[in-house]
Every structure is written in C-alpha cells, then in structure tokens.
Design an enzyme around this catalytic site. Structure first.
Site, PDB file in Angstrom:
ATOM      1  N   ASP A  64       0.895  -1.140   0.059  1.00 30.30           N
ATOM      2  CA  ASP A  64       0.089  -0.145  -0.003  1.00 30.30           C
ATOM      3  C   ASP A  64       0.726   1.229  -0.112  1.00 30.30           C
ATOM      4  O   ASP A  64       1.546   1.471   1.176  1.00 30.30           O
ATOM      5  CB  ASP A  64      -0.858  -0.109   1.060  1.00 30.30           C
ATOM      6  CG  ASP A  64      -1.696   1.158   1.266  1.00 30.30           C
ATOM      7  OD1 ASP A  64      -1.683   2.016   0.237  1.00 30.30           O
ATOM      8  OD2 ASP A  64      -2.405   1.280   2.344  1.00 30.30           O
ATOM      9  N   ASN A  92       3.563   4.609 -11.312  1.00 30.18           N
ATOM     10  CA  ASN A  92       2.309   4.854 -12.188  1.00 30.18           C
ATOM     11  C   ASN A  92       0.983   4.691 -11.097  1.00 30.18           C
ATOM     12  O   ASN A  92       0.039   4.988 -11.427  1.00 30.18           O
ATOM     13  CB  ASN A  92       2.347   3.597 -12.801  1.00 30.18           C
ATOM     14  CG  ASN A  92       0.851   3.399 -13.477  1.00 30.18           C
ATOM     15  OD1 ASN A  92       0.448   4.208 -14.223  1.00 30.18           O
ATOM     16  ND2 ASN A  92       0.419   2.271 -13.052  1.00 30.18           N
ATOM     17  N   TYR A 158      -7.472  15.258  -7.675  1.00 31.52           N
ATOM     18  CA  TYR A 158      -6.629  14.221  -8.751  1.00 31.52           C
ATOM     19  C   TYR A 158      -5.937  15.264  -9.354  1.00 31.52           C
ATOM     20  O   TYR A 158      -4.434  15.164  -9.450  1.00 31.52           O
ATOM     21  CB  TYR A 158      -7.302  13.800  -9.597  1.00 31.52           C
ATOM     22  CG  TYR A 158      -6.884  13.025 -10.530  1.00 31.52           C
ATOM     23  CD1 TYR A 158      -6.180  11.853 -10.324  1.00 31.52           C
ATOM     24  CD2 TYR A 158      -6.576  13.447 -11.828  1.00 31.52           C
ATOM     25  CE1 TYR A 158      -5.580  11.140 -11.416  1.00 31.52           C
ATOM     26  CE2 TYR A 158      -6.056  12.614 -12.930  1.00 31.52           C
ATOM     27  CZ  TYR A 158      -5.483  11.580 -12.751  1.00 31.52           C
ATOM     28  OH  TYR A 158      -4.804  10.943 -13.593  1.00 31.52           O
ATOM     29  N   LYS A 162      -1.825  15.592  -9.429  1.00 29.59           N
ATOM     30  CA  LYS A 162      -0.965  15.292 -10.831  1.00 29.59           C
ATOM     31  C   LYS A 162      -0.006  16.753 -10.860  1.00 29.59           C
ATOM     32  O   LYS A 162       1.101  16.609 -11.491  1.00 29.59           O
ATOM     33  CB  LYS A 162      -1.663  14.980 -11.745  1.00 29.59           C
ATOM     34  CG  LYS A 162      -2.374  13.860 -11.676  1.00 29.59           C
ATOM     35  CD  LYS A 162      -1.348  12.599 -11.838  1.00 29.59           C
ATOM     36  CE  LYS A 162      -1.969  11.185 -11.390  1.00 29.59           C
ATOM     37  NZ  LYS A 162      -0.962  10.090 -11.552  1.00 29.59           N
TER      38      LYS A 162
END
Length: 254
Positions: A64, A92, A158, A162
């Site tokens: 994790d 990734n 998100y 990023k």
C-alpha cells in the site's frame, strides 16, 4: 540490442491498465520487471506471467503505497530481487475518484494526495538511494496527466496531485542530475480501458471528435513513452513532461 537490455525496473500499479502496458513494453525491450500492486494480486501475477512468456524476468510485489514505510519496503525488495540493482522506476500507481469540492473532506483529499503524490516522493527517494549507492545512474518516470494543467470537474484532488507530481519531477531532476539520475513525467490523455465506452459513451464520443489523431490512447502508447525516457535515447532528457494525448492539448479552447 533492445533498448532496456540489462535494466531492472520497478513499475508501481502494474496490475492493470496503464501499468500493465508499461510493464509489458519494458519486458519487450529487455528489462527485468518488478510488478507492484496494492490489491489486484491475480492481475499482477498475470502480468508477471506475460513478462516471463516474453522471455523476461518478473516478480510481483504487493504494498500500500499510501504508507511511506511500504514505499521503502517495495523499492528495497525490488532492488534485492534485481541483485542489488534498480535502474528504472516508474511511479504509475494512482487513484482517480470523482468528487466535487463542495462535499470533499480533508480525509478524502489526503487519500488521493497520499496515494498519487506522497508515494511518488517516497518511492523516488528510496530508489535514488539505491541508484546512488551503485553509482550507475538511472531513470525515474512519474505518470502525471493532462489534467495537471487542464482540470476537469469533480477532479480537484486528482488534478492538484498530478500538477504537484510534475513539479516534483522537475525539482528532483535538478537535485539528482549530478548523480546521473534523470527524472521526467509522462502526461497521458484519455486512455482506453475495458468498459469505458459503455460506462461513459458521451465522453468517449466527445474525445474522439476532438482529438486530432482520432482515437483514444492505449496503455502501450504510455509504455512506449516510458521506454524512451528510461532508455539511452533519452540520456540528455530530464525535468521534462512528455505529453502523450493524441494532440488534444493542441486544440483551441475558444
């Protein structure tokens, strides 16, 4: 000679989707691949079997990555499996929940940021320690997103994570370059996956109408970009964000 012959690579989140495409492309180009997963153990084993079917070496590592200690463990295990070497890391692993800002809690925010960003920091730091000890240099590639610069509704956590991943890579490239370690990002556009067209038909249709190259991306497209960045062909490329989106970012917004 294949582009990654003799390399040892760790690909996080490699049980499916983009990670699977990256792992298989790395194997095709000669790398031994440590296939990381969090919960998708059977799909990760399938990826490892495919790598071995290509004549390569693979190991499955489960962790994790929202936990810093687990990040360090998985990097250590990948390097031990690789005979003390780790020449390439592809960060990734990520999550992409859909949630509006109005109802988002700090816990919701942290769940995305810890998985998408803090794991990148911790895995990179651990991998660089291995690379520096060996003195061979290496490459680190983060999977970012075109949403790092073009946000989508209900993706604030998100998108922010990023965008931070892109800047982390640039900062790491600056600090680690003297050790021969290159750090870059790949920013995908919309990548096809099983059930996408059925679950989001209007979005897929809009994308296909708008994208200059006329199709959705494939996991292998991102894999090819990552192979390039890990290969000698990119020996003077660092701190760069390679956008792989079929040209959608070139379209005017007016």
């Amino acid at each position: 000679m294949r582009l990654l012959e003799g390399q040892v690579a760790l690909v996080t989140g490699a049980g499916g989707g983009i990670g699977r495409g990256i792992a298989l492309r790395f194997a095709e180009q000669g790398a031994a691949v440590a296939v990381h997963c969090r919960t998708s153990l059977e799909p990760a084993r399938e990826v490892a079997a495919l790598v071995e079917g290509l004549g390569g070496r693979a190991v499955v590592l489960q962790a994790d990555l929202a936990d810093e200690a687990e990040c360090r463990r998985v990097v250590r295990e990948a390097a031990e499996w690789g005979g003390g070497r780790l020449t390439a890391l592809v960060n990734n692993a990520a999550v992409q929940p859909v949630q509006e800002l109005a109802g988002m809690t700090a816990t919701d925010w942290r769940a995305v940021v810890d998985t998408n960003l803090t794991s990148v920091f911790a895995c990179t730091q651990a991998a660089v320690e291995v690379m520096r000890e060996r003195g061979e240099g290496g490459s680190v590639t983060h999977i970012a997103s075109i949403e790092a610069s073009a946000p989508a509704p209900a993706h604030a956590h998100y998108c922010a994570s990023k965008a931070a991943v892109v800047m982390h890579a640039r900062s790491a490239a600056l600090e680690y370059g003297s050790h021969g370690i290159r750090v870059n990002t790949v920013s995908p556009g919309l990548i096809d996956r099983e059930g996408l067209a059925q679950g989001w038909p209007e979005g897929v249709e809009r994308w296909q109408r708008a994208v200059p190259l006329g199709r959705l991306g494939r996991a292998e497209d991102i894999g090819d970009a990552c192979v390039f960045l890990a290969s000698p062909l990119a020996s003077w490329v660092t701190g760069h964000d390679l956008v792989v989106d079929g040209g959608i970012s070139a379209r005017p917004t007016w």
